[in-house]
Design a protein around this motif. Structure first.
Motif, short mmCIF file in Angstrom:
data_model
loop_
_atom_site.label_atom_id
_atom_site.label_comp_id
_atom_site.label_asym_id
_atom_site.label_seq_id
_atom_site.Cartn_x
_atom_site.Cartn_y
_atom_site.Cartn_z
N VAL A 1 0.46 -1.43 0.20
CA VAL A 1 -0.06 -0.16 0.26
C VAL A 1 0.97 1.20 0.26
CG1 VAL A 1 -2.08 0.81 0.69
CG2 VAL A 1 -2.12 -1.27 0.93
N ASP A 2 1.09 1.91 -0.84
CA ASP A 2 1.58 3.30 -0.65
C ASP A 2 0.33 4.17 0.02
OD1 ASP A 2 1.98 5.87 -1.52
OD2 ASP A 2 2.47 5.56 -3.74
N ASP A 3 1.07 4.64 0.99
CA ASP A 3 0.60 5.31 2.16
C ASP A 3 0.83 7.27 1.77
OD1 ASP A 3 -1.90 5.51 3.74
OD2 ASP A 3 -0.88 5.23 5.64
N ALA A 4 1.67 7.16 0.32
CA ALA A 4 1.66 8.86 0.93
C ALA A 4 1.24 9.92 1.37
CB ALA A 4 2.40 8.86 -0.77
N HIS A 5 -0.22 9.40 0.55
CA HIS A 5 -1.46 10.69 0.99
C HIS A 5 -2.25 10.45 2.86
CE1 HIS A 5 -0.92 12.57 -3.10
NE2 HIS A 5 -1.06 11.57 -3.64
N GLY A 6 -1.98 8.92 3.11
CA GLY A 6 -2.38 8.96 3.88
C GLY A 6 -1.85 9.31 5.45
N LEU A 7 -0.04 9.46 5.49
CA LEU A 7 0.44 9.35 6.76
C LEU A 7 0.52 11.08 6.30
CD1 LEU A 7 3.63 8.55 8.42
CD2 LEU A 7 4.39 8.95 6.76
N GLY A 8 0.60 10.58 7.96
CA GLY A 8 0.37 12.45 8.45
C GLY A 8 -1.61 12.83 8.64
N VAL A 9 -2.06 12.55 8.06
CA VAL A 9 -3.64 12.94 8.19
C VAL A 9 -4.70 11.63 8.36
CG1 VAL A 9 -5.52 13.42 5.97
CG2 VAL A 9 -2.81 14.04 5.87
N LEU A 10 -4.46 10.58 8.15
CA LEU A 10 -5.10 9.32 8.29
C LEU A 10 -5.15 9.00 9.73
CD1 LEU A 10 -6.68 7.91 5.35
CD2 LEU A 10 -7.36 9.87 6.54
N GLY A 11 -5.51 7.94 10.87
CA GLY A 11 -5.42 7.07 11.61
C GLY A 11 -4.22 8.17 12.68
N ASP A 12 -4.56 7.62 13.87
CA ASP A 12 -4.51 8.91 15.35
C ASP A 12 -3.18 8.88 14.92
OD1 ASP A 12 -4.59 8.99 17.90
OD2 ASP A 12 -3.50 6.59 18.49
N GLY A 13 -2.96 10.11 14.87
CA GLY A 13 -2.53 11.74 15.35
C GLY A 13 -2.14 11.55 13.73
N GLY A 14 -2.25 10.87 12.66
CA GLY A 14 -1.87 10.99 11.96
C GLY A 14 -0.70 10.07 11.20
N ARG A 15 -1.04 8.80 12.08
CA ARG A 15 0.38 7.65 11.61
C ARG A 15 -0.43 6.68 10.63
NH1 ARG A 15 -0.25 8.03 16.97
NH2 ARG A 15 1.64 7.78 18.14
N GLY A 16 -1.72 6.95 9.68
CA GLY A 16 -1.59 6.66 8.57
C GLY A 16 -2.50 5.65 8.00
#
Length: 405
Positions: A220-235
């Motif tokens: 999974v390319d999480d380029a646009h998820g890291l820092g935005v999605l997940g608990d505190g931006g964890r992806g």
């Protein structure tokens, strides 16, 4: 200029290619920006507003002073510093993976993962909306690649059905697990977590379930998820409960939410060790500059201290979508920090973006062939540091300059 190569002009064909692009309205040009541009930026990927944060900039300067301007060589020769190792440890810990490997770009990270984890005879199942770096990784891997309809786990299942991954024997196949047609038994499912054109999220839990049903790995390319999605931006993978799974590998970029430059592959330690020994974009590329590593590490630590930045980025994208749709524009509901606004044509999208810039607003403009569905659009990126007044002002500019549908 000749439209074909000749002994005197082997690049003569470029003139006709340039003319063809011009006729189609697809000429790309570089537009250097000044350091102090007055334009409000909704075009970059600086989702958390950290690229100019004093801690990020200060860490970059400190790293350059301490380690030098460049890495001086490949990571396996002289290009690995204690700073790179520190960044890898903290990045893996933050995202929930066992290990991480930092490369010079997110593009290089995708090439590394896909080429080192497959070979001729392997199978890759790739979403039709995946980023160009994934497309190129599939091509360079020499694996058989099946491109499936966007965000469609059942289409993935259909491709994997009948394929026998290594050590896995689906119903109806030989008990020795032999793969048909010269395949080596390796299979990967690869997807963006958040797609860069429309900002929609992949159905990661469903894709993981399908991959596991057939013994395939999930990249999974999480380029646009890291820092935005997940608990505190964890992806996105952390949010889906997939971070740290033995059959999941993630790639990320350090150039978006972390405001720096570079990329990384995250996964089980033995997978990362394999990439160190087998991934050509890691082995033969100069290591990430220490300044970029230092900046990314500082941003990561800042995000740990201020986890609300991730939620704010999502709130800004939701506000942009809400206000644009209320004004009658065709904006796609965002799942992260990317907001897509449809345009009636490529020409209209170009003019729309140019009119926005004249009004002091920078927006992205996506059009064929960069968009897989052929639909041109403006692409807006939310930033956690935008004020409500800036959001309202941006919406006003976009609405006022919108082309007639």
């Amino acid at each position: 200029m000749p439209d074909r190569p000749t002994p005197a002009n082997p690049f003569g064909w470029i003139g006709e290619e340039a003319a063809r692009r011009a006729r189609a309205g697809l000429v790309r040009t570089l537009r250097p920006r000044p350091a102090d541009s007055p334009v409000l930026d909704l075009a970059s990927n600086d989702y958390l507003g950290l690229t100019r944060h004093p801690e990020t900039v200060g860490a970059a300067a400190e790293a350059a002073q301490r380690w030098g301007a460049g890495a001086t060589g490949s990571r396996l020769v002289t290009g690995s510093t204690a700073l790179h190792a520190e960044l890898e440890r903290e990045l893996a810990d933050f995202t929930g993976f066992e290990a991480a490997l930092v490369l010079s770009s997110g593009y290089a990270a995708n090439l590394a993962a896909l080429t080192a984890l497959t070979a001729r005879g392997s199978l890759i199942v790739s979403d039709a909306g995946n980023h160009a770096s994934i497309v190129d990784g599939c091509r360079l891997s020499r694996a058989e690649t099946a491109v499936v309809p966007h965000a469609d786990p059942q289409a993935v299942r259909k491709v994997l059905d009948g394929y026998v991954p290594h050590g896995h024997v689906p119903r109806g196949h030989a008990p020795d697990g032999h793969a048909p047609d010269g395949r080596d038994g390796r299979a990967l499912v690869v997807t963006d977590s958040v797609f860069s054109v429309d900002g929609d999220a992949a159905p990661l839990a469903e894709l993981a379930a399908v991959a596991r049903e057939f013994g395939a790995g999930l990249v999974v390319d999480d380029a646009h998820g890291l820092g935005v999605l997940g608990d505190g931006g964890r992806g996105a993978l952390h949010a889906a409960g997939l971070a740290g799974a033995p059959d999941v590998v993630a790639t990320v970029t350090l150039s978006k939410s972390l405001g720096s430059q570079g990329g990384a592959v995250l996964g089980p330690a033995h997978v990362i060790d394999h990439l160190v020994n087998a991934a050509r974009t890691f082995i033969f590329d100069t290591g990430l500059a220490p300044a970029a590593a230092g900046a990314a590490l500082a941003s990561l630590r800042l995000l740990r201290r201020e986890p609300g930045r991730a939620a704010r980025a999502r709130d800004v994208s939701a506000a942009l979508h809400r206000q644009l749709t209320a004004a009658g524009l065709a904006a796609v509901r965002p799942d992260a920090a990317v907001v897509s606004v449809r345009a009636p044509s490529a020409e209209a999208a170009l003019q729309w973006a140019a009119d926005c810039r004249t009004e002091g607003l920078g927006v992205g403009c996506f059009r064929p062939p960069s968009v897989p569905d052929g639909i041109s659009r403006l692409r807006l990126t939310a930033r956690a540091d935008l004020t409500d007044a800036q959001i309202a002002g941006a919406v006003d500019v976009i609405v006022r300059t919108a082309p007639a549908s």
